[in-house]
Each structure stands twice: as C-alpha cells, then as structure tokens.
Scaffold this motif. Structure first.
Motif, PDB file in Angstrom:
ATOM      1  N   GLY A  25     -14.194  -3.810   2.997  1.00 59.39           N
ATOM      2  CA  GLY A  25     -12.779  -3.601   2.706  1.00 59.39           C
ATOM      3  C   GLY A  25     -12.546  -2.657   1.532  1.00 59.39           C
ATOM      4  O   GLY A  25     -13.469  -2.066   0.959  1.00 59.39           O
ATOM      5  N   LYS A  82      -9.632  -1.793  -1.973  1.00 49.14           N
ATOM      6  CA  LYS A  82      -8.520  -2.226  -2.806  1.00 49.14           C
ATOM      7  C   LYS A  82      -7.237  -1.539  -2.334  1.00 49.14           C
ATOM      8  O   LYS A  82      -7.269  -0.462  -1.740  1.00 49.14           O
ATOM      9  CB  LYS A  82      -8.785  -1.889  -4.269  1.00 49.14           C
ATOM     10  CG  LYS A  82      -9.990  -2.627  -4.855  1.00 49.14           C
ATOM     11  CD  LYS A  82     -10.209  -2.216  -6.298  1.00 49.14           C
ATOM     12  CE  LYS A  82     -11.423  -2.928  -6.887  1.00 49.14           C
ATOM     13  NZ  LYS A  82     -11.675  -2.522  -8.292  1.00 49.14           N
ATOM     14  N   GLU A  83      -6.112  -2.158  -2.646  1.00 49.43           N
ATOM     15  CA  GLU A  83      -4.827  -1.628  -2.177  1.00 49.43           C
ATOM     16  C   GLU A  83      -4.561  -0.228  -2.724  1.00 49.43           C
ATOM     17  O   GLU A  83      -3.998   0.625  -2.043  1.00 49.43           O
ATOM     18  CB  GLU A  83      -3.700  -2.578  -2.594  1.00 49.43           C
ATOM     19  CG  GLU A  83      -2.337  -2.168  -2.064  1.00 49.43           C
ATOM     20  CD  GLU A  83      -1.259  -3.173  -2.411  1.00 49.43           C
ATOM     21  OE1 GLU A  83      -0.084  -2.898  -2.116  1.00 49.43           O
ATOM     22  OE2 GLU A  83      -1.608  -4.231  -2.977  1.00 49.43           O
ATOM     23  N   GLY A  84      -4.975   0.042  -3.953  1.00 51.28           N
ATOM     24  CA  GLY A  84      -4.727   1.350  -4.553  1.00 51.28           C
ATOM     25  C   GLY A  84      -5.519   2.471  -3.921  1.00 51.28           C
ATOM     26  O   GLY A  84      -5.218   3.651  -4.139  1.00 51.28           O
ATOM     27  N   GLU A  85      -6.541   2.142  -3.137  1.00 53.44           N
ATOM     28  CA  GLU A  85      -7.381   3.167  -2.523  1.00 53.44           C
ATOM     29  C   GLU A  85      -6.915   3.553  -1.128  1.00 53.44           C
ATOM     30  O   GLU A  85      -7.375   4.557  -0.577  1.00 53.44           O
ATOM     31  CB  GLU A  85      -8.831   2.677  -2.462  1.00 53.44           C
ATOM     32  CG  GLU A  85      -9.459   2.495  -3.837  1.00 53.44           C
ATOM     33  CD  GLU A  85     -10.852   1.887  -3.750  1.00 53.44           C
ATOM     34  OE1 GLU A  85     -11.073   1.105  -2.804  1.00 53.44           O
ATOM     35  OE2 GLU A  85     -11.688   2.195  -4.609  1.00 53.44           O
ATOM     36  N   LEU A  86      -5.992   2.769  -0.548  1.00 51.72           N
ATOM     37  CA  LEU A  86      -5.557   3.043   0.823  1.00 51.72           C
ATOM     38  C   LEU A  86      -4.871   4.400   0.945  1.00 51.72           C
ATOM     39  O   LEU A  86      -5.017   5.092   1.951  1.00 51.72           O
ATOM     40  CB  LEU A  86      -4.604   1.937   1.300  1.00 51.72           C
ATOM     41  CG  LEU A  86      -5.259   0.591   1.632  1.00 51.72           C
ATOM     42  CD1 LEU A  86      -4.195  -0.434   1.991  1.00 51.72           C
ATOM     43  CD2 LEU A  86      -6.245   0.749   2.785  1.00 51.72           C
ATOM     44  N   GLY A  87      -4.094   4.780  -0.081  1.00 51.26           N
ATOM     45  CA  GLY A  87      -3.380   6.055  -0.010  1.00 51.26           C
ATOM     46  C   GLY A  87      -4.258   7.256  -0.262  1.00 51.26           C
ATOM     47  O   GLY A  87      -3.831   8.397  -0.052  1.00 51.26           O
ATOM     48  N   ASN A 130      -1.583   3.780  10.459  1.00 54.29           N
ATOM     49  CA  ASN A 130      -1.407   2.827   9.365  1.00 54.29           C
ATOM     50  C   ASN A 130      -2.721   2.101   9.109  1.00 54.29           C
ATOM     51  O   ASN A 130      -3.458   1.764  10.049  1.00 54.29           O
ATOM     52  CB  ASN A 130      -0.314   1.807   9.693  1.00 54.29           C
ATOM     53  CG  ASN A 130       1.051   2.461   9.834  1.00 54.29           C
ATOM     54  OD1 ASN A 130       1.480   3.187   8.952  1.00 54.29           O
ATOM     55  ND2 ASN A 130       1.717   2.218  10.956  1.00 54.29           N
ATOM     56  N   SER A 165      -4.624  -1.099   6.739  1.00 57.65           N
ATOM     57  CA  SER A 165      -4.520  -2.277   5.876  1.00 57.65           C
ATOM     58  C   SER A 165      -5.932  -2.760   5.576  1.00 57.65           C
ATOM     59  O   SER A 165      -6.822  -2.685   6.432  1.00 57.65           O
ATOM     60  CB  SER A 165      -3.698  -3.375   6.548  1.00 57.65           C
ATOM     61  OG  SER A 165      -4.296  -3.769   7.768  1.00 57.65           O
ATOM     62  N   SER A 166      -6.142  -3.251   4.351  1.00 62.84           N
ATOM     63  CA  SER A 166      -7.498  -3.645   3.969  1.00 62.84           C
ATOM     64  C   SER A 166      -7.447  -4.598   2.789  1.00 62.84           C
ATOM     65  O   SER A 166      -6.518  -4.539   1.962  1.00 62.84           O
ATOM     66  CB  SER A 166      -8.324  -2.405   3.614  1.00 62.84           C
ATOM     67  OG  SER A 166      -9.649  -2.765   3.294  1.00 62.84           O
ATOM     68  N   LYS A 167      -8.445  -5.474   2.734  1.00 61.41           N
ATOM     69  CA  LYS A 167      -8.623  -6.370   1.600  1.00 61.41           C
ATOM     70  C   LYS A 167     -10.106  -6.403   1.247  1.00 61.41           C
ATOM     71  O   LYS A 167     -10.956  -6.427   2.147  1.00 61.41           O
ATOM     72  CB  LYS A 167      -8.134  -7.778   1.929  1.00 61.41           C
ATOM     73  CG  LYS A 167      -6.618  -7.880   2.070  1.00 61.41           C
ATOM     74  CD  LYS A 167      -6.188  -9.324   2.299  1.00 61.41           C
ATOM     75  CE  LYS A 167      -4.674  -9.431   2.409  1.00 61.41           C
ATOM     76  NZ  LYS A 167      -4.239 -10.837   2.623  1.00 61.41           N
ATOM     77  N   THR A 190     -11.226  -4.031   7.064  1.00 60.61           N
ATOM     78  CA  THR A 190     -10.194  -2.998   7.164  1.00 60.61           C
ATOM     79  C   THR A 190      -9.682  -2.941   8.597  1.00 60.61           C
ATOM     80  O   THR A 190     -10.452  -3.102   9.552  1.00 60.61           O
ATOM     81  CB  THR A 190     -10.753  -1.620   6.756  1.00 60.61           C
ATOM     82  OG1 THR A 190     -11.242  -1.695   5.419  1.00 60.61           O
ATOM     83  CG2 THR A 190      -9.686  -0.537   6.845  1.00 60.61           C
TER      84      THR A 190
END
Length: 476
Positions: free
Chosen positions: A403, A405-410, A449, A451-453, A458
C-alpha cells in the motif's frame, strides 16, 4: 494626449462652436428685428413730416403765387431745427436742386437720391464711421417736383449690436471656464475605472497575475472591467499551467538524467572490472548478468518514454477489445514473477468487451498489474473485476500489498515518481508505468481513481463512459 483630455477638447470645442453660433444668430435676429422697427419708425416719421410739409406748402401756395426756394426754406427750417435735436436730419430738393439741408455729413455719392417720382427709397449708409438711415420720396401732386429726404442717425443700433456681441463673447468665456471645470471633473470621474484598468494591466504585465479590477458600475465600462477580470483569470490559469508544465518538464529531465546515470555508471563500472580485474569465471558471469540487467532496465525505460511521447500525439485507433484476451496475455507476460511470488489472480469479469485501442489498453492493465506484483509479498492476491451497465464500464484492479500513504496517491501518476525508490530500482521500476497509464486513460476519456492504505493494499478503478458505443475501426 490622454483620453480624458481628448474628450474634453472635443466637448469644449463642440460647445463653443454651438454656443457661439447660437449666440450670433440670436444677436443677428435681435438686430434684424430692431432694424426693422427703426426702419418702420423712420418711414412713419418721414410720412408724417412729409405730409405736414405738403399741407404747409399748400397753404403757402394760396398766399404766394410762386413757390420760391426762400419760401420753402423758411417753412421747412422749423422742422429741421426741431428734429435735429433728435438726431434726425432733413433735405429738400426742387427739380434735383438742393433747397434745404441741415445734414452736414453729406458725401459726393448719394444713391438714395436716384429714384423715380413714384418710388420711395430706404437706404442705410455709413458716413465717417457713423450709420445713417436715408428715407427718400417725392411729394404728391401738384408738388411732385419736390423731393424730401429723411435722415436718421442709427449709430445706436449698430453700437447695440456690437455691445451684444461683446457681451455674448464675455458670457461665452465665463460659461466656457465654468463648463471646463465641470467637464474635467466629470471626465476624471468617468475615466477613473479606465485608469484603474490601465494600472491593473501594467501590474499584470509585471507579473502580478493575481491583480483584479474592482467592478462597481453596470455600464459598458463595468462590463469591460468584468470581461477584463475574466481574461485575467484565464491568463493566470494558463500562466500557472505553463509554470507547472515547465516545472514538470524540468523535473522529468532531472529524473531522466538521474535514472540513466545509475545504470550507465553500473555498466561502465562492471565493464572496467571485466577489462582490468583478474576475476574468476563466476565473477565474470555475475558482472555480465548485472550489465545485462541494467541494459534491460534502460531498454524498458526508453520504451516507456517512447510510449509517453507517442501518446502525446493523441492519434489512436479504436476497435472492439476483449478483456479476457488481454488478461491472458498479461498473465503470460508476468508469469515468471507471478509464479516466483506464488501470487493468486482472482477474476470477476461481468463485462468483457470495450471499444478502445487494444495495445494501449493492454499496456494500461499491464502497468497496473506489474506495480501490484512488485508490491505484493509471497502468496499475495490480485483481484480483477469488470462491471457496469450499458452507459459505463468499470475496471477494478486491487491487491493486498504494502500500500501507500494518502499523501503519495497524488504523486504516483507523475513520471519517475517511486514510493520506495530503493526497492523499485532493485525490481527494475522507473516510475513511468502509472504516468503512462494515466495518459492512456485520458486518451480513452476514462476516469482513473486510486485508493490505498499502508500494509493493506492498493485499489485502482478506471471508469469508461464515452467509448462504449463507438464504431469499429474509428479513430480520434
């Protein structure tokens, strides 16, 4: 010259021309009316005096058998003395011979005397800078040989006209000065938004793209200010896009140089090692394997860069694509890594066909699944689903890997970005796969789109909407 100054000159010139012309016409009309009244009064006075003179001569002719110049002069002299105090003069001619005159300004030219017995003449003349009115006529029978000239000083009328003109000029100057102050004030107020627009435009030209004009009025200038702000918004957006594009390209070049330098350095190092060192066959094979590995990595990275460049052209061919066939090809391509990690692929394909470019769609799914394989531990699982209705098709690829982190998705969609740089480099990743996938989605008008944790995996969902009903072999 500024706009408000031009407007001021135009307004004041038009006003002066209009005001002066109107004033002149008014003065001229007043002068004409007064002149007509003076002429009428003079003609009436001449008639009264001439009638009185006629009656008096008739009385004299009864007393004297002959009318001589002395008798005529004796009778008309009291009239002349009386009216002279009123600036009225008289002349009497008998058979074109002057009998009496109390007018001392007579000139050699006397056009007013050139009339027939049955005519009357009214002539205005200027003698020695003084205006006179001459009214001439013959007496009735039996004294038709007597010509009476009525002369009136009308210089007051001319002076009145000149005084009116001077007064009009003075009024014009005063009104012009007052109007100038008023017009300048109004123009400065009316052009204030234009000056603000100009100042804002200069600030935007100097790089302050966030500057805007405050819109208060609803007239044409207000509309212009509103459109100016809209234009400034558009310029700011495009400038920001250019800045972002420049930064993105610079980052792309820097990352490319960095990514190329690492395998090239390794290849050169092992090449020098093989050339100079006295190494065993096992060490030589190991060095050659590493050189081949790095060369393969450079080849893959170059191929993906070429794919990105080709996608920027936007020319792709659409046809009916079968997801089942694409997944089988991808499993064959990734079979070595899948078997090595004992990865299980679970498929649930409710929809199997889509209009699109087969090679690009295969590259899209391959990049996503390749990233999933890298992120999975031994014994991991990848779940592939397709579902939707006649208006949309959704492709879902989920894994239970490490997975993000949320900050890496963009950031993962940017070229050369890697979540774990050391692990990606070991596994051969260059951070180009998802960037390539995003461009493929854009060309298919699809929405991607993610999503991942961390430590949970992912999930990537791609929604296709506009290309479900496309004709076979169509191009965009």
């Amino acid at each position: 010259m500024k706009f408000w100054q031009k407007a001021f000159l135009c307004i004041i010139i038009v006003f002066l021309i209009g005001f002066d012309v109107a004033t002149y016409l008014l003065v001229q009309k007043s002068y004409t009316l007064n002149t007509g009244n003076v002429y009428a009064t003079a003609q009436n006075e001449r008639y009264i005096i001439q009638k009185s003179l006629y009656d008096r001569i008739s009385d004299i002719s009864d007393l004297y058998t002959e009318l001589n110049p002395d008798n005529l002069k004796m009778y008309i002299n009291p009239y002349g003395d009386y009216y002279k105090n009123q600036n009225i003069y008289m002349e009497l001619y008998r058979d074109d011979t002057l009998v009496y005159s109390n007018f001392n300004q007579a000139s050699d030219e006397r056009p007013e005397l050139n009339i027939d017995p049955d005519e009357k003449s009214t002539v205005a003349r200027v003698i020695d800078n003084v205006s006179y009115l001459f009214v001439t006529g013959y007496l009735d029978e039996p004294y038709s040989n007597l010509k009476f000239v009525y002369i009136k000083d009308i210089q007051d009328l001319t002076d009145y006209k000149h005084e009116m003109i001077r007064y009009a000029v003075m009024i014009s100057i005063i009104v012009s000065l007052f109007l100038s102050v008023l017009i300048i004030g109004m123009l400065l107020k009316l052009t204030r938004p234009i000056r603000k627009l100009n100042k804002t435009a200069e600030e935007i030209a100097n790089g302050h793209y966030q500057k805007r004009v405050e819109v208060k009025s609803r007239d044409e200038i207000g509309e212009f200010a509103h459109n100016f702000n809209a234009m400034a918004d558009s310029v700011e957006v495009h400038i920001q896009k250019l800045f972002d594009l420049t930064e993105e390209r610079q980052r792309f070049i820097n990352n490319l140089a960095h990514e190329m330098r690492t395998p090239i350095t390794a290849i050169m190092g092992y090449g020098e090692f093989l050339k100079c060192a006295n190494c065993s066959p096992e060490e030589s094979v190991k060095a050659l394997d590493y050189i081949i590995q790095q060369s393969e990595r450079m080849k893959n990275m170059t191929a993906k860069l070429m794919d990105l460049a080709c996608l920027n052209n936007g020319n792709i061919k659409f046809e009916t694509v079968n997801f089942q066939e694409i997944l089988e090809n991808i499993e064959q391509t990734l079979s070595q890594n899948i078997e090595k990690k004992k990865i299980h692929i679970k498929k649930d394909l409710q929809r199997t066909e889509l209009q699109g470019d087969k090679d690009l769609l295969e590259s899209l799914i391959l990049n996503i699944m390749e990233n999933a394989v890298r992120a999975l531990p031994v014994g991991g699982e990848i779940e592939v689903k397709t579902y939707g209705d006649e208006n949309e098709l959704i492709l879902s690829i989920a894994d239970n890997g490490i997975g993000m982190k949320e900050g890496e998705l963009g950031k993962v969609l940017e070229p050369f970005y890697r979540v774990d740089k050391s692990r990606s480099r070991v596994n051969g990743g260059a951070g180009l796969g998802l960037a390539l996938s995003k461009q493929i989605c854009d060309l298919h008008h699809a929405e991607m789109n993610m999503s991942s944790k961390p430590e949970m995996g992912t999930k990537v969902e791609i929604k296709f909407t506009t290309l479900l009903q496309s004709d076979d072999n169509s191009e965009i």
